[in-house]
Design a protein around this motif. Structure first.
Motif, short mmCIF file in Angstrom:
data_model
loop_
_atom_site.label_atom_id
_atom_site.label_comp_id
_atom_site.label_asym_id
_atom_site.label_seq_id
_atom_site.Cartn_x
_atom_site.Cartn_y
_atom_site.Cartn_z
N UNK A 232 0.78 -1.07 -0.04
CA UNK A 232 -0.02 -0.15 -0.12
C UNK A 232 0.98 1.23 -0.08
N UNK A 233 1.89 1.19 0.69
CA UNK A 233 2.84 2.46 0.85
C UNK A 233 3.43 2.62 -0.26
N UNK A 234 3.81 1.72 -1.01
CA UNK A 234 4.57 1.72 -2.28
C UNK A 234 3.49 2.16 -3.46
N UNK A 235 2.15 1.83 -3.30
CA UNK A 235 1.34 2.25 -4.42
C UNK A 235 0.88 3.68 -4.20
N UNK A 236 0.96 4.01 -2.88
CA UNK A 236 0.69 5.40 -2.53
C UNK A 236 1.77 6.28 -2.89
N UNK A 237 3.10 5.81 -2.70
CA UNK A 237 4.17 6.65 -3.19
C UNK A 237 4.29 7.07 -4.54
N UNK A 238 3.95 5.85 -5.41
CA UNK A 238 4.10 5.94 -6.97
C UNK A 238 3.02 6.88 -7.32
N UNK A 239 1.60 6.78 -6.81
CA UNK A 239 1.03 7.84 -7.22
C UNK A 239 0.96 9.29 -6.85
N UNK A 240 1.64 9.15 -5.64
CA UNK A 240 1.93 10.68 -5.42
C UNK A 240 2.98 11.17 -5.95
N UNK A 241 3.97 10.60 -6.18
CA UNK A 241 5.04 11.29 -7.08
C UNK A 241 4.90 11.41 -8.54
N UNK A 242 4.14 10.52 -9.09
CA UNK A 242 3.68 10.53 -10.39
C UNK A 242 2.78 11.64 -10.66
N UNK A 243 1.63 11.83 -10.02
CA UNK A 243 0.85 13.15 -10.01
C UNK A 243 1.74 14.45 -9.84
#
Length: 145
Positions: free
Chosen positions: A68-79
């Protein structure tokens, strides 16, 4: 005409610096101890704090805290990257739009739930029981309506 090009280039560079600083801040926010303690506690009751969405989410049974942390990190940095990249091309106008976005997401628009959660025992105490965590969550959610 060279003056306009120079002014636009300087604006793009300033926006580029601001966007990269924001990306660094997003990256650092995932390393903060209060965020890690909060998610450690929430994971005990099958929940997770999403920095991207600014709220508590239910973890899916097949997922764990790290996924969950990795998905949230990827979404945050990508956006942050996509939005920031678009603003670079707008030069000074992009910098103005980015500054408004940055201030609104980091200073002006924090939900009451987020403010209360990050000032609660959920981020201060890593040794809470599941019952204490659930009670704190229910209390905090009921206060924010």
């Amino acid at each position: 005409m060279p003056e306009i090009a120079a002014i636009s280039l300087v604006g793009a560079i300033v926006t580029f610096i601001a966007v990269n600083w924001n990306l660094y801040r997003v990256h650092q926010s995932f390393k903060q101890s209060n965020y890690e303690i909060l998610n450690h506690n929430l994971s005990q009751v099958g929940k997770y704090w999403s920095l991207e969405q600014g709220r508590v989410l239910e973890m899916k049974p097949e997922e764990n805290f790290e996924s969950m942390r990795m998905k949230d990190y990827q979404k945050s940095t990508r956006s942050a990257f996509v939005f920031g990249t678009l603003m670079i091309f707008l030069s000074w106008l992009g910098f103005l739009i980015f500054a408004i976005y940055f201030l609104s997401t980091n200073k002006w628009v924090k939900s009451r739930l987020e403010q209360r959660i990050f000032s609660s025992d959920l981020v201060k105490n890593k040794n809470l029981s599941q019952n204490q965590i659930q009670n704190l969550l229910q209390e905090l959610e009921s206060l924010t309506g």
